[in-house]
Design a protein around this motif. Structure first.
Motif, mmCIF file in Angstrom:
data_model
loop_
_atom_site.group_PDB
_atom_site.id
_atom_site.type_symbol
_atom_site.label_atom_id
_atom_site.label_comp_id
_atom_site.label_asym_id
_atom_site.label_seq_id
_atom_site.Cartn_x
_atom_site.Cartn_y
_atom_site.Cartn_z
ATOM 1 N N GLN A 196 0.804 -1.212 0.000
ATOM 2 C CA GLN A 196 0.000 0.000 0.000
ATOM 3 C C GLN A 196 0.844 1.273 0.000
ATOM 4 N N CYS A 197 2.051 1.215 0.532
ATOM 5 C CA CYS A 197 2.813 2.457 0.758
ATOM 6 C C CYS A 197 4.135 2.513 0.009
ATOM 7 N N ASP A 200 5.721 5.822 -1.294
ATOM 8 C CA ASP A 200 6.125 6.868 -0.350
ATOM 9 C C ASP A 200 7.645 6.988 -0.373
#
Length: 290
Positions: A196-197, A200
């Motif tokens: 999900q990240c 980043d």
């Protein structure tokens, strides 16, 4: 930094399909972690090992089928004493039959389902295995003999196989086994979080070790042992995979896509993208359009 391999395929525009039939490799001969645009089916005849696929680490058992959508990071890790014997079928999505008239069904369903649910392993029942193995054998024989109409025959066999697998997953009586990924719980949770990240810019070894509440050294060692990759390679592979999807599905500028995937340096993004795919981002987008 070691980049996941770019798998090259024989380019037959009339038959964008290849088969690695009943292959048995020890660990030191297994293809490194890789991703490619082709869709893939892997059928396991026997042996022992694990399969790292996107964010899961699966056990490989007799009769297992791995459903691998295009552009998905994966690697098999066979057991040293009892290597896996398997058949892998690689094909372009245009080979898969689509719905006709008012029928909304498509053989793409099984891949769409795998990507959406992030469940890539299908345990085939004993009753279906003779059909699967016979169909794979017939496809291999058609490729070897190359008799009149062999491309059409392979299209039929592939779509017939996918139709059976789709029907299996749609049966109310079919109980899909719990995925139960291999490895410590903290690692599986970290992989799910990373899914999900990963775009980043802050995501890196120190960040992930803190999230998993383990030391960076321990995370690196366990991750490498169970996936065959290191953390940096995997994060970059996830980011480039996302960049490929954005290049195909949007009109966003390459600089915006690079930034959205976690890269503040456009030259570095170009450098990594070409290492992963063999082409520049612009060339990749043009190739998909053409």
């Amino acid at each position: 930094m070691r980049i996941p391999i770019v798998k090259n395929f024989f380019n037959d525009p009339l038959l964008p399909l290849e088969i690695v039939y009943k292959d048995r490799k020890p660990p030191n001969q297994e293809l490194p972690d890789h991703l490619h645009d082709r869709y893939e089916l892997v059928y396991v005849y026997g042996g022992k090992g694990t399969f790292f696929l996107n964010q899961m680490i699966y056990e490989m058992n007799e009769g297992d089928i791995f459903i691998i959508p295009g552009n998905t990071i994966h690697r098999a890790l066979p057991d040293g004493d009892c290597p896996i014997t398997s058949t892998a079928v690689f094909f372009a999505p245009q080979m898969i039959g689509h719905h006709a008239l008012s029928d909304t069904f498509t053989n793409m369903f099984i891949f769409e389902r795998a990507r959406k649910l992030k469940r890539y392993k299908l345990a085939s029942p004993l009753s279906l295995r003779p059909f699967i193995e016979e169909t794979l054998q017939q496809m291999q024989q058609e490729l070897e003999r190359r008799e009149a109409g062999f491309r059409y025959a392979i299209h039929l066999h592939l779509n017939s196989l996918l139709l059976s697998l789709n029907r299996l997953t749609l049966q109310e009586s079919y109980q899909h086994p719990a995925d139960g990924g291999v490895g410590p719980t903290w690692l599986l949770h970290m992989l799910q979080h990373l899914d999900q990240c990963h775009t980043d810019p802050a995501v890196g070894l120190s960040y992930l070790a803190k999230q998993a509440s383990v030391s960076a050294a321990h995370l690196s060692r366990v991750f490498k042992q169970l996936t065959g990759m290191n953390i940096t390679d995997y994060v970059n592979a996830k980011r480039i995979s996302t960049a490929k999807e954005l290049l195909m599905a949007t009109d966003l500028g390459i600089d915006i896509i690079a930034y959205n995937c976690g890269y503040e340096s456009l030259p570095y993004f170009h450098h990594l993208f070409k290492k992963f795919t063999g082409v520049t981002p612009g060339a990749y987008r043009r190739r998909q359009i053409n």
